[in-house]
Design a protein around this motif. Structure first.
Motif, PDB file in Angstrom:
ATOM      1  N   ALA A   1       7.466  -5.928  -5.091  1.00 15.21           N
ATOM      2  CA  ALA A   1       7.229  -6.879  -3.993  1.00 15.21           C
ATOM      3  C   ALA A   1       6.044  -6.534  -3.102  1.00 15.21           C
ATOM      4  O   ALA A   1       6.164  -6.447  -1.883  1.00 15.21           O
ATOM      5  CB  ALA A   1       8.499  -7.014  -3.149  1.00 15.21           C
ATOM      6  N   GLY A   2       4.890  -6.323  -3.715  1.00 11.84           N
ATOM      7  CA  GLY A   2       3.683  -6.136  -2.923  1.00 11.84           C
ATOM      8  C   GLY A   2       3.468  -4.729  -2.406  1.00 11.84           C
ATOM      9  O   GLY A   2       2.511  -4.474  -1.692  1.00 11.84           O
ATOM     10  N   ARG A   3       4.381  -3.803  -2.765  1.00 11.30           N
ATOM     11  CA  ARG A   3       4.231  -2.450  -2.228  1.00 11.30           C
ATOM     12  C   ARG A   3       3.379  -1.540  -3.113  1.00 11.30           C
ATOM     13  O   ARG A   3       2.894  -0.506  -2.668  1.00 11.30           O
ATOM     14  CB  ARG A   3       5.593  -1.817  -1.987  1.00 11.30           C
ATOM     15  N   LEU A   4       3.215  -1.940  -4.380  1.00  9.36           N
ATOM     16  CA  LEU A   4       2.424  -1.098  -5.274  1.00  9.36           C
ATOM     17  C   LEU A   4       0.956  -1.115  -4.851  1.00  9.36           C
ATOM     18  O   LEU A   4       0.350  -2.162  -4.703  1.00  9.36           O
ATOM     19  CB  LEU A   4       2.541  -1.593  -6.723  1.00  9.36           C
ATOM     20  N   GLN A   5       0.408   0.074  -4.649  1.00  9.39           N
ATOM     21  CA  GLN A   5      -1.007   0.138  -4.282  1.00  9.39           C
ATOM     22  C   GLN A   5      -1.883   0.527  -5.464  1.00  9.39           C
ATOM     23  O   GLN A   5      -2.932  -0.053  -5.672  1.00  9.39           O
ATOM     24  CB  GLN A   5      -1.210   1.139  -3.141  1.00  9.39           C
ATOM     25  N   VAL A   6      -1.420   1.519  -6.203  1.00  4.15           N
ATOM     26  CA  VAL A   6      -2.209   2.034  -7.316  1.00  4.15           C
ATOM     27  C   VAL A   6      -1.285   2.418  -8.466  1.00  4.15           C
ATOM     28  O   VAL A   6      -0.186   2.932  -8.231  1.00  4.15           O
ATOM     29  CB  VAL A   6      -2.999   3.307  -6.888  1.00  4.15           C
ATOM     30  N   MET A   7      -1.730   2.163  -9.679  1.00  3.95           N
ATOM     31  CA  MET A   7      -1.030   2.723 -10.827  1.00  3.95           C
ATOM     32  C   MET A   7      -1.942   3.763 -11.459  1.00  3.95           C
ATOM     33  O   MET A   7      -3.102   3.482 -11.759  1.00  3.95           O
ATOM     34  CB  MET A   7      -0.679   1.643 -11.840  1.00  3.95           C
ATOM     35  N   GLU A   8      -1.407   4.979 -11.584  1.00  2.00           N
ATOM     36  CA  GLU A   8      -2.182   6.048 -12.220  1.00  2.00           C
ATOM     37  C   GLU A   8      -1.705   6.206 -13.657  1.00  2.00           C
ATOM     38  O   GLU A   8      -0.516   6.390 -13.892  1.00  2.00           O
ATOM     39  CB  GLU A   8      -1.954   7.375 -11.494  1.00  2.00           C
ATOM     40  N   ILE A   9      -2.645   6.138 -14.568  1.00  2.00           N
ATOM     41  CA  ILE A   9      -2.279   6.296 -15.977  1.00  2.00           C
ATOM     42  C   ILE A   9      -2.880   7.595 -16.496  1.00  2.00           C
ATOM     43  O   ILE A   9      -4.093   7.796 -16.461  1.00  2.00           O
ATOM     44  CB  ILE A   9      -2.771   5.107 -16.820  1.00  2.00           C
ATOM     45  N   GLU A  10      -1.971   8.473 -16.931  1.00  2.00           N
ATOM     46  CA  GLU A  10      -2.394   9.761 -17.481  1.00  2.00           C
ATOM     47  C   GLU A  10      -2.280   9.670 -19.000  1.00  2.00           C
ATOM     48  O   GLU A  10      -1.447   8.933 -19.508  1.00  2.00           O
ATOM     49  CB  GLU A  10      -1.427  10.833 -16.936  1.00  2.00           C
TER      50      GLU A  10
END
Lengths: 81, 149
Positions: free
Chosen positions: B41-50
């Motif tokens: 709900a709009g809280r994700l700022q960044v997705m880090e993919i390793e």
């Protein structure tokens, strides 16, 4: 032998990779050896069902032999896509 | 066949166009694109993919080769990004070309199912207050069973 850690395994152990001298015959022996070192290893390896292992960059099993293996990697189940 | 593991964004139009132009003797092209979804709900700022450099390319090539072995494909493309991505950014795409659409669709689904749980990528979701590793789902593992033979 090089040991690599990824994702939360890396975070729990606090290292992305290290080189160890070991006479472990199987992955399981190596895990037992690492767990005996320090609490952070114990924490990372506490639940093996939550871990996967790759030997020389191929997915493998915890009972696999380590003879001839140069690179072992431990990580959680993968989440690509 | 082209496999690319990259940090940089890719242009969906350019990639699709180039894939279609190079694929010979085909009647069908399927493309799939994965996008960073904000499931919170709009809280994700960044997705880090390793990922696991070296093994990633090897695993993706193995998966693509298996698709080529199982279906009569004219060509396969797999692009997968790593690094920091914002919601709405494209994470990955696969494209398959075949003489008939059934093979193209099936092969694309096969590629997706396999790269979800057999390619060494790990996702971490960062919001303003917390960071969480995305857990693998049982369904993802189950999805592989339908391809067992």
């Amino acid at each position: 032998m090089d040991i690599l850690y990824f994702a939360w395994v890396r975070e729990r152990i606090g290292l992305p990779r290290e080189t160890v001298k070991t006479s472990a015959e199987t992955v399981m022996d190596l895990v037992t050896e690492l767990r005996g070192r320090e609490q952070r290893y114990e924490a990372a390896f506490a639940d093996l069902s939550a871990l996967r292992v790759a030997l020389d960059q191929d997915l493998s099993d915890f009972d696999a032999p380590l003879a001839g293996v140069r690179e072992v990697a431990f990580f959680p189940p993968m989440t690509g896509g | 066949m082209r496999i690319s593991v990259q940090e940089a964004p890719f242009d969906l139009g350019v990639e699709s166009e180039a894939f279609a132009r190079n694929a010979e003797q085909i009647g069908a092209i399927v493309t799939f694109t994965g996008v960073v979804r904000d499931s919170d709900a709009g809280r994700l700022q960044v997705m880090e993919i390793e990922h696991y450099p070296g093994m990633t390319e090897k695993a993706l090539a193995a998966i693509a080769n298996e698709a080529v072995e199982r279906w009569d494909l004219g060509d396969v493309l797999v692009i997968h990004r790593f690094g920091r991505l914002a919601p709405g950014e494209r994470i990955m795409m696969v494209a398959t070309a075949a003489r008939h659409r059934v093979a193209a669709f099936e092969a694309a689904e096969f590629l997706m199912d396999y790269l979800k749980s057999r390619a060494p990528f790990w996702k971490k979701e960062l919001s303003a207050t917390q960071s969480t590793w995305v857990a693998a789902k049982d369904e993802d593992e189950d999805a592989l069973n339908r391809w067992a033979r």
